[in-house]
Motif scaffolding. Structure first.
Motif, short mmCIF file in Angstrom:
data_model
loop_
_atom_site.label_atom_id
_atom_site.label_comp_id
_atom_site.label_asym_id
_atom_site.label_seq_id
_atom_site.Cartn_x
_atom_site.Cartn_y
_atom_site.Cartn_z
N MET A 176 0.85 -1.20 0.00
CA MET A 176 0.00 0.00 0.00
C MET A 176 0.88 1.25 0.00
N ALA A 177 0.71 2.09 -1.00
CA ALA A 177 1.51 3.31 -1.10
C ALA A 177 1.20 4.24 0.07
N SER A 178 2.15 5.01 0.47
CA SER A 178 1.96 5.89 1.61
C SER A 178 2.73 7.19 1.42
N HIS A 179 2.14 8.28 1.87
CA HIS A 179 2.84 9.57 1.82
C HIS A 179 3.43 9.90 3.18
N GLU A 180 3.64 8.90 4.01
CA GLU A 180 4.04 9.13 5.39
C GLU A 180 5.20 10.13 5.45
N GLY A 181 5.04 11.11 6.29
CA GLY A 181 6.13 12.07 6.47
C GLY A 181 5.87 13.41 5.80
N LYS A 182 5.36 13.44 4.58
CA LYS A 182 5.13 14.71 3.87
C LYS A 182 4.02 15.50 4.59
N PRO A 183 4.30 16.77 4.94
CA PRO A 183 3.31 17.53 5.71
C PRO A 183 1.98 17.69 4.97
N ILE A 184 0.90 17.70 5.73
CA ILE A 184 -0.42 18.01 5.20
C ILE A 184 -0.62 19.51 5.43
N ARG A 185 -0.90 20.25 4.35
CA ARG A 185 -1.00 21.71 4.43
C ARG A 185 -2.46 22.13 4.43
N ASP A 229 -1.11 25.52 -4.84
CA ASP A 229 -0.56 24.16 -4.89
C ASP A 229 -0.03 23.72 -3.53
N ASP A 230 0.16 24.68 -2.66
CA ASP A 230 0.71 24.41 -1.34
C ASP A 230 -0.36 23.95 -0.34
N VAL A 231 -1.59 23.79 -0.82
CA VAL A 231 -2.70 23.46 0.09
C VAL A 231 -3.33 22.11 -0.25
N ASP A 232 -3.45 21.23 0.77
CA ASP A 232 -4.06 19.91 0.59
C ASP A 232 -5.48 19.83 1.10
N VAL A 233 -5.74 20.57 2.19
CA VAL A 233 -7.02 20.45 2.89
C VAL A 233 -7.57 21.85 3.17
N ILE A 234 -8.89 22.01 3.00
CA ILE A 234 -9.54 23.28 3.31
C ILE A 234 -10.41 23.09 4.54
N VAL A 235 -10.25 23.96 5.53
CA VAL A 235 -11.14 23.97 6.69
C VAL A 235 -11.96 25.25 6.61
N GLU A 236 -13.27 25.09 6.47
CA GLU A 236 -14.13 26.27 6.28
C GLU A 236 -14.96 26.55 7.52
N VAL A 237 -14.75 27.72 8.12
CA VAL A 237 -15.54 28.14 9.27
C VAL A 237 -16.04 29.57 9.08
#
Lengths: 444, 444
Positions: free
Chosen positions: A1-10, A74-82
């Motif tokens: 199973m491929a993994s991105h372990e270690g690379k920060p989630i932005r 491109d530097d963003v992986d996840v959006i948190v909307e509040v």
């Protein structure tokens, strides 16, 4: 199973009020724990705000007024909307999902109106859409409904999902004061907003009911489908009438399966099942677990065929509780990115029709001032019989000039009950309809 | 994103008692719904049982006595284990996980002893390991702890997780009868098994406490780490003493963070945090939400830094409720197979040490029969002072020949409290130590 372990989630944060500030604080304070739980560091890439110069407890260099550019980065992986509200949240989240960015949102109004569109964008790109914080704050409720009970048949969800109205009704119950007086007090204490419409007229609870019904019944339900009555018409007399019967008044969000068919049915469906989704004040027995939920606390009852009755209880609002729910979702979507997983999708395959309120079976409590003379009860009872409404309990008490008559019905369609009440109000022997209120929650 | 949409998910069931039979029934009755929710049909490939000729409400052609062959079969994707006990469940599930087959189990004893080994096998192959049904039956509790609260810092989990002992304690409370009488009644009514040891001595609750502590605190905790006291020594006098104070006695599973360090610390850790994991009877205020949890119902309180207090309530045992939890997990692992997802892994990074009971801060209630003469209270109070135990409340009542003295302490280490009680029991002025019980659950 491929993994991105270690690379920060932005993470890009849209909005930075009470909840947003708390999300940034928790991401910072618990950085080591979150890294261990996710399998990679979770970092704030930027925070979109309207007024960057307002004082905030977040690093100023992260602030931007260009939400669109932040979402597109491109530097963003996840959006948190509040941010809350429909626009610009809707457009921003659609862009994000279409670009394959995971979304965590606390936006109940948006979910209750545009979830179909958001899920389509999520499905098209395979990006996660999580929204635990949209309903009942910190209480883990949507994940249990979407996942833990995914193998069961949920029949009913009934809960107190708005803290402001619960605070006001609790106050009226304990002091005997009027709605207007208690609302004023709630506003003074900060429990109600300057414009309390969204809370007291049931809009907030109706959005949450739509989300709960969608998940519980695998059907698309929007806020517009929800029958909504607020608490402004709840009188001190209603509260007193409830008390006299060992009951208390709560604003309930109720989502339940109801049979379709029968004499009162005006839908085109021949048979099968529908759902009732509604928000209204109701009397519940003081022995019911929801009766002892006070102030800003929320609680939701869930009934399922195999699981039986369950209750979820906790803080329904506030910066920290809401941020806890956001962070839980954030860990989930971040883990999914690290481990190439995928959260639950929209499940709307059942497509159950929402039944109009008039066709929904309910029970009424009716309190009347009547002339104290022979034959009154028989005249009133005749009106019930005429509408095929069966009476469960009657209490008549004589006074000097008149009498009080309290009636609790068995279940009948809401339309039949309303017609009955209208006609009874017009009887010459009825001096005043003191209180009319729906009854929910059998004693358990 | 690759997808196996459409290809059936084949399930092997290990064990076919009450829960297993209900799982098969639900898989059949809800086949269409489950297919829609999973994205593929979920089918029973086989059922391993010891006695194939016993009457069961499942298709006879699915039965086999060869569990190993069933687990090894290429025709099987998911294993559902409802045998219970350590062996052969452990060996079968390890084989399944090593072969990349997802596992859903309701086996608390196995999880509480061998979860590390099971998770290692799960991690090595990438196969899912789910076990919601192992704790608190139908109540969605493990998923909220593992996922919804993954972004928060849980400080305490306290709950009623064993229905048999709760039924017995409720009975003693309402009738005033002895433990032995009430156990007999519970056995007669089917609430206690012929050999009630696992329940009444707290083994069942201890397994559940170990699982809850592992998840809540991201640390490996086994049943052997749990301080365990059953309810056999709870007397009618204890129950009466609790009642006199507006309290009731419950068997609680308690998992909490406790500071390490200080005068009483005998561990080698210089500072940092530890956890206390324990099962014992305790007095809680009748106003505490756990106090009104009766009979077979379970309820668990969770406290977290940001989320605050939450409660989860529902049916803790029984075929249908347990099957509901199994099915929820089954849908999750099946979805993961269809969509190539992956459930949460073991999270034991924090590795917090479990603190011995003697070093755990607790509070005691002590009820004494003492000689009714001057100086008794000062002699008793001196023993508390000697052990650095601070007294929160005292009540002394004179009678004809003697007096009763009731003391509730502030928090102190359990060892200091035990020494205090021992020494007080030896004082000549103390005629009898009537009742000693821990006190939990401040009023909320």
């Amino acid at each position: 199973m491929a993994s991105h372990e270690g690379k920060p989630i932005r993470v890009a944060l849209l909005g930075c009020g009470t909840v947003g500030t708390e999300v940034v604080r928790l991401l910072t304070d618990q950085a080591a724990d979150l890294t261990a739980r996710v399998g990679a560091p979770v970092q704030v890439a930027g925070i979109a705000v309207r007024r960057p110069n307002k004082h905030r407890e977040v690093p100023a260099e992260l602030l931007t007024t260009d939400a669109e550019a932040l979402v597109a980065s491109d530097d963003v992986d996840v959006i948190v909307e509040v941010i809350g509200g429909i626009e610009p949240a809707r457009t921003l989240l659609l862009s994000a999902l279409r670009a394959g960015k995971s979304v965590v949102t606390a936006n109940k109004a948006l979910l209750a109106e545009h979830s179909a569109e958001l899920f389509e964008a999520s499905d098209a790109s395979g990006a996660d859409l999580y929204f635990e914080a949209a309903v009942a704050g910190a209480i883990p409720l949507l994940r249990p409904l979407r996942e833990s009970l995914a193998g069961d048949r949920i029949t009913r969800v009934m809960g107190i999902v708005n803290g402001t109205t619960n605070f006001i009704l609790s106050g009226m119950d304990s002091t005997g004061a009027s709605y207007a007086e208690t609302l004023e007090e709630a506003t003074r204490l900060g429990y109600a907003e300057a414009d309390p419409t969204a809370d007291v007229d049931g809009f907030d609870a109706a959005s949450k009911a739509a989300i709960l019904a969608s998940l519980a019944f695998h059907s698309r339900v929007t806020a517009a489908d929800v029958h909504r009555e607020g608490i402004a018409s709840v009188s001190a007399a209603d509260i007193a009438a409830a008390k006299a019967l060992g009951r208390t008044v709560k604003l309930l969000a109720i989502c339940e399966r109801v049979p379709i068919g029968g004499a009162d049915d005006q839908t085109t469906a021949d048979d099968g099942e529908g759902i009732s989704v509604r928000v209204h004040p109701a009397m519940i027995p003081t022995s019911h677990p929801l009766a002892s939920v006070h102030g800003a606390f929320n609680a939701v009852f869930v009934e399922a065929d195999a699981a039986g009755e369950m209750m979820f209880y906790g803080q329904g609002a506030g910066g920290a509780p809401t941020a806890s729910a956001v962070l839980g979702d954030l860990v989930a979507v971040a883990r999914n990115r690290v481990h190439r997983g995928r959260g639950p999708r929209e499940s709307a395959y059942a497509a159950l029709p929402v039944r109009p309120m008039g066709q929904t079976p309910t029970r009424y409590h009716i309190s009347l001032d009547v002339a104290d003379r022979a034959g009154v009860l028989s005249q009133v009872a005749a009106v019930f019989a005429e509408h095929d409404v069966s009476i469960a309990a009657v209490r008549q008490e004589g006074r000097v000039d008149d009498a009080s008559l309290v009636i609790v019905t068995h279940a009948a369609t809401d339309a039949a009950l309303r017609s009955t009440v209208d006609k009874i109000g017009g009887l010459p022997v009825v001096r005043e309809v003191v209180s009319v209120m729906r009854v929910e929650g059998e004693e358990i």
